[in-house]
Design an enzyme around this catalytic site. Structure first.
Site, PDB file in Angstrom:
ATOM      1  N   GLU A  42       0.830  -1.209   0.000  1.00 28.62           N
ATOM      2  CA  GLU A  42       0.000   0.000   0.000  1.00 28.62           C
ATOM      3  C   GLU A  42       0.864   1.257   0.000  1.00 28.62           C
ATOM      4  O   GLU A  42       1.786   1.395   0.797  1.00 28.62           O
ATOM      5  CB  GLU A  42      -0.913   0.062   1.226  1.00 28.62           C
TER       6      GLU A  42
ATOM      7  N   ASP B  69       9.664   5.653  15.058  1.00 28.66           N
ATOM      8  CA  ASP B  69       9.465   7.070  14.788  1.00 28.66           C
ATOM      9  C   ASP B  69       9.889   7.834  16.040  1.00 28.66           C
ATOM     10  O   ASP B  69       9.336   7.614  17.113  1.00 28.66           O
ATOM     11  CB  ASP B  69       7.972   7.303  14.477  1.00 28.66           C
TER      12      ASP B  69
ATOM     13  N   ASP C 213      10.378  11.612  17.480  1.00 30.50           N
ATOM     14  CA  ASP C 213      10.004  12.971  17.130  1.00 30.50           C
ATOM     15  C   ASP C 213      10.465  13.918  18.230  1.00 30.50           C
ATOM     16  O   ASP C 213      10.289  13.661  19.409  1.00 30.50           O
ATOM     17  CB  ASP C 213       8.480  13.031  16.988  1.00 30.50           C
TER      18      ASP C 213
END
Ligand code: SF4
Ligand SMILES: [Zn+2]
Lengths: 581, 412
Positions: B44, B106, B108
């Site tokens: 995807e 991830d 951040d």
């Protein structure tokens, strides 16, 4: 002669089929099981699993040995001696023992049928069976463990001294001399990895023989999860078998409880009332999230899930939810960003996106067990706030310092939900029949509380009465519960009962009978509480069919506090077989 | 250098995708040796177009199709999702389940707002970037040494964080029991907003945490004491002392600190007091715990736990900053400077300048010889990426050969 021979050969057959006390349940039973046995097996195993659940819920037994002692005692009390023996790994090869092995396997497979229907039920069964499996492994003697591993082709060999020395050096004290180690891929021992209890090197975990259970549980879990999902797909065929219908369905209803997923149009709440409700009727976990959202205009993923599903559960419509979240988030970001990154998530929770599942709000247990990282806002304040911040949270909510220390006491014993219940009772001035086990239950109990505090006076009065009744030692301790007098007056403070009666359209008498059943199963000696065997109330409907209403174990404790009183009805004699499923 | 303006993005992107986006290696990466064609075809992608139009469940059978579509719609952002059991396009017709997905992390900068004092929110500077350096070192080492992963791609997220893609086959196949386990293994800080002290160690300290401490040790004074000045104000001192469990010791540290001037003096004082205090009973690893709390990587573990979480693709352009999401070498992370990462405008200028120069020297003829990215400051990042892809393919090649041989022997 012939007769003996067949008996012996049958026994031998079972012994060959089930040579070991412990099972991974790979092959279903092949021989016939009578319908009576079918019912009995299912109910007995359920009793065992429930007993196990209650013990873990209470979190009092901290070691496996304590748990074993407690469970064995409980099972013996419920006359489940076979299971008591089975769990201790004490089965020999007497006829009864062999039959017990058979029951173990058959009942496991029956419960799979019962519990494969929904995600929640599957999860429940999986966790319970897993706990049981772990405990049984713990109780198994070394020789039997070895046999079990061999039978299941789980032969692990000890690593060489050379490898161990390398590990000792690299692990900085975690891997020790003089202990045997086994090397397995880290993904086979996820629970040890998760809690950083194991030394990892190049993708392999170094485990000791006592940690092999961790590997086994991951096998057990993935196998059972897989089988349950297959069963779920096939269950429709079995459903056609009307003989099994009652057992399968009633048992499964017996556990369902309320999922708090649906909101009927009648109990919708409006956006305008949210602020006031958050102060008055939200449990602390949600109140805290509400405040954070209002002040920070943002919530992180975990918090968003926890809060938005809760809001859904209390009846905030999707449109209102969207407005609400958008108006908060867009104080800090532009609308586009919100629509793009967060709106989907909210619609998803309402079953409007993705798999279109109607997601259920989180239960206390799920919230309490969730992992909360730095900066995360979700969780249960009783579990995840440190002492200082919990205290100040309670203070700002007007809890007196005496009550605070009482709650802290509960918290220190890991009794978070009891602390929450206590908080509810303080805020609302009434006692709860059910302990808090779901934030949405907290909410619905709260909004049910009538304005003003009439409830307080009534509760105190009734409590006095209740104490008097409870003091009657003959009635409570005889062990012959069925001779007990049951008296019940419905008071406004028992809305739960009202509600259930209305829901099932049963007469007071019928209801009392079933409630009585329930109370009978909760035996209270002195101050110490013995947990219940079967936490369901059976309600006979007008149509004659029997419905079971699940009452959560924790609530059983609450029931004990009141003596039920009903005019004119003195002796209600019932036993389980009267209510034959 | 920072001549980028968000409004120019739509005009720059067509050139960027056509001339600079490394389509070749990108396709080779996601086809994983092409052993299983589903790897790429059932993957995807999701695109964000201008005006935040969001397209999910896009999929392409090959590089050509992908390139064509990208050139046509010029997405402002490309996200990469999971590989599914059927083409995401046909998800309503067939069984649609995730079959594999890289293990991703991830990190951040906004999650460091409680420990950084130089910037907050979306901002980042070279001072607070050092937190990312530490995070990258710690996570990279743990993934390699503890979990045995080898094919790890680190990518700058375009503004204020980093993404990490673990692409080993065994990582891509991890189920949703193993992912949370690894995420939580690496999540040393726990306890959420309402718990001041987020690290409590048990001794012996786990080797993975010990290794993290070894990375933190040489940088702690510089990053926390000097740059972030974590004991610089009364407020910060209060925050710091809240981490000390023992009431008595906490109070005496607090008072002692107030009488001193700088973070450095205060930190020294604390260490000294801790050395000599007798109240260590319930805080034997206090110094380590504090260091971890201030510097240990803060992961958004929700991203790691899920199988179907989308993550921004490498070589995307960050729409706000115009910076390219460049891969970088974790071994050289110390030298990575987020403030000098090239923007899309710089790159396009660079290509132009190079071509002009070449034209002067050689005339028109040789223009096509040099790959466009090589003319720009992004070339070293493309090299990092290509090397990563080559390493991946080496494994597959080795395997293919082996399969070939055993296939032959089967014939007999
Ligand atoms: S016990 Fe349950 S309802 Fe109460 S605060 Fe915790 S999670 Fe919320
Ligand atoms: Zn900064």
């Amino acid at each position: 002669m012939n007769f003996l021979k067949t008996r012996r050969s049958k026994k031998a057959q079972v012994l060959v089929q089930y040579p070991c006390d412990l099972q991974l349940y790979k092959t279903p039973p092949t021989e016939e099981i009578s319908l009576t046995d079918f019912d009995k097996y299912a109910i007995n195993r359920l009793k065992v699993l429930r007993a196990m659940e209650q013990l873990t819920l209470k979190r009092t037994a901290s070691t496996n040995d304590e748990l074993k002692t407690a469970l064995v005692a409980e099972l013996k009390k419920q006359s489940l001696n076979g299971y008591a023996k089975l769990i201790q790994g004490n089965l020999g090869d007497s006829e009864d023992d062999i039959l017990m092995r058979r029951e173990d396997i058959a009942s496991h497979f029956i419960l799979r049928l019962v519990y494969c229907r929904t995600e929640d039920l599957r999860r429940w069964l999986l966790l319970r069976e897993l706990d049981l499996f772990k405990l049984r492994w713990h109780c198994l003697a070394p020789a039997k463990r070895k046999q079990f591993l061999e039978l299941n082709n789980l032969d692990y060999s000890v690593i060489s001294d050379e490898d161990r020395n390398e590990a000792i050096m690299k692990s900085k004290g975690l891997v020790k001399h003089n202990t045997d180690y086994y090397k397995v891929h880290w993904s086979e021992v996820c629970d040890l990895v998760r809690s950083r209890k194991v030394f990892l090197m190049d993708g392999f975990a170094f485990i000791t023989s006592s940690e092999i259970i961790s590997v086994l549980t991951s096998h057990f879990r993935s196998h059972l999860a897989h089988c349950l999902s297959i069963a779920a797909r096939k269950i429709d065929n079995i459903d056609d078998d009307t003989r099994l219908h009652p057992t399968l369905h009633n048992l499964h209803n017996a556990y369902a409880g309320e999922s708090y997923a649906k909101t009927t149009s009648t109990d919708q709440i409006s956006l305008e009332s949210l602020e006031a409700l958050s102060r008055k009727s939200f449990p602390l976990c949600m109140q805290q999230l509400h405040r954070t959202l209002r002040s920070e205009h943002h919530l992180r993923h975990g918090a968003r899930q926890q809060y938005s599903l809760f809001l859904k559960g209390i009846g905030l419509s999707l449109e209102d939810a969207m407005t609400f979240w958008r108006s908060e988030f867009t104080k800090k970001m532009d609308v586009d960003k919100f629509d793009k990154n967060y709106a989907y998530n909210i619609r998803h929770n309402y079953g409007q996106e993705g798999k279109r599942t109607n997601y259920t709000p989180y239960s206390c247990n799920k919230i309490i067990m969730s992992s909360v990282g730095a900066g995360d806002q979700h969780g249960c304040p009783f579990r995840h706030n440190d002492q200082a911040s919990l205290k100040s949270l309670l203070q700002t909510n007007g809890v007196s310092s005496a009550d605070i220390s009482e709650m802290m006491e509960l918290v220190s014993k890991n009794n978070y939900q009891m602390a929450c219940t206590k908080y509810f009772e303080l805020k609302h001035g009434r006692e709860l029949l059910d302990a808090i086990r779901h934030p949405n239950q907290y909410f619905s109990e709260s909004v049910k509380t009538p304005a003003g505090n009439v409830a307080i006076a009534q509760t105190t009065a009734n409590q006095k009465g209740a104490k008097g009744e409870n003091k009657d030692p003959n009635k409570m301790d005889t062990g012959d519960d069925f001779g007990m007098k049951v008296v019940l007056t419905l008071k406004p403070w028992m809305p739960k009962l009202r509600h259930q009666m209305e829901k099932f359209k049963c007469s007071l008498l019928q209801f009392v009978r079933s409630l009585y059943m329930h109370i009978c199963s909760v035996r209270q000696t002195a101050e110490k509480l013995h947990w219940i065997s079967f936490a369901s109330v059976y309600v006979k409907q007008k149509s004659g069919s029997i419905l079971s209403v699940f009452i959560h174990p924790i609530s059983a404790y609450k029931y004990c506090k009141y003596t039920a009183r009903v005019e004119g009805e003195t002796k209600v004699k019932l036993n389980f077989s009267d209510l034959k499923l | 250098m920072s001549n980028y303006h968000p409004d120019s993005l739509s005009t720059l992107l067509p050139i960027y995708y056509k001339r600079l986006f490394p389509h070749g290696p990108f396709f080779r990466w996601l086809s994983y040796g092409n052993v299983d064609t589903r790897c790429f075809a059932n993957r995807e992608f999701s695109f964000t177009l201008e005006h935040d139009i969001y397209l999910r469940y896009q999929s392409f059978s090959n590089q050509e199709e992908f390139e064509k579509e990208i050139a046509k719609i010029c997405p402002h952002k490309i996200d990469i999702g999971a590989v599914y059991s059927c083409r995401p396009k046909y998800r309503n017709q067939y069984v649609f389940q995730v079959i594999e997905k890289e293990l991703v992390f991830d990190i951040d900068m906004t999650d460091y707002d409680d420990v950084r004092t130089c910037c907050s929110g979306a901002d980042v500077c070279t001072k607070c970037w050092k937190f990312m350096v530490i995070a990258c070192k710690i996570i990279d080492a743990a993934l390699r040494e503890d979990f045995g992963f080898q094919h790890i791609l680190w990518v700058f997220s375009g503004r204020r964080g980093v993404h990490c893609w673990v692409c080993d086959e065994s990582a891509r196949k991890l189920n949703n029991l193993a992912r949370p386990a690894i995420a939580e293994y690496l999540q040393v800080l726990s306890g959420g907003e309402n718990q001041a002290k987020k690290v409590t160690l048990i001794s012996p300290i786990h080797p993975s945490i010990q290794r993290a401490l070894n990375f933190i040790e040489p940088l702690f004074d510089e990053v926390c004491i000097k740059d972030q000045d974590i004991l610089g104000t009364d407020d910060r001192i209060r925050k710091f002392t809240a981490l000390i469990p023992d009431d008595e010791f906490r109070n005496s540290v607090g008072t002692a600190m107030l009488s001193l001037r700088s973070s450095k003096e205060r930190w020294q004082k604390f260490l000294q007091m801790y050395q000599s205090t007798s109240q260590k009973r319930n805080c034997k690893c206090l110094v380590e715990e504090i260091k971890l709390q201030y510097t240990y990587p803060r992961l958004d573990i929700h991203v790691t736990k899920g199988m179907n979480h989308l993550l921004k693709s490498p070589f995307c352009v960050h729409p706000k900053t115009g910076k390219i999401c460049v891969p970088f070498n974790p071994k050289a992370v110390d030298k990575f400077d987020p403030t000098t990462v090239p923007t899309i405008s710089t790159l396009i200028e660079e290509v132009g300048e190079y071509d002009d120069k070449q034209k002067k020297i050689l005339g028109d003829a040789d223009k096509a010889r040099v790959k466009d990215y090589k003319k720009t400051s992004v070339y070293k990042n493309v090299n990092v990426f290509e090397e990563f892809v080559r390493n991946l393919e080496a494994i597959w090649k080795g395997k293919n050969v082996k399969i070939g041989i055993s296939d032959q022997s089967m014939e007999f």
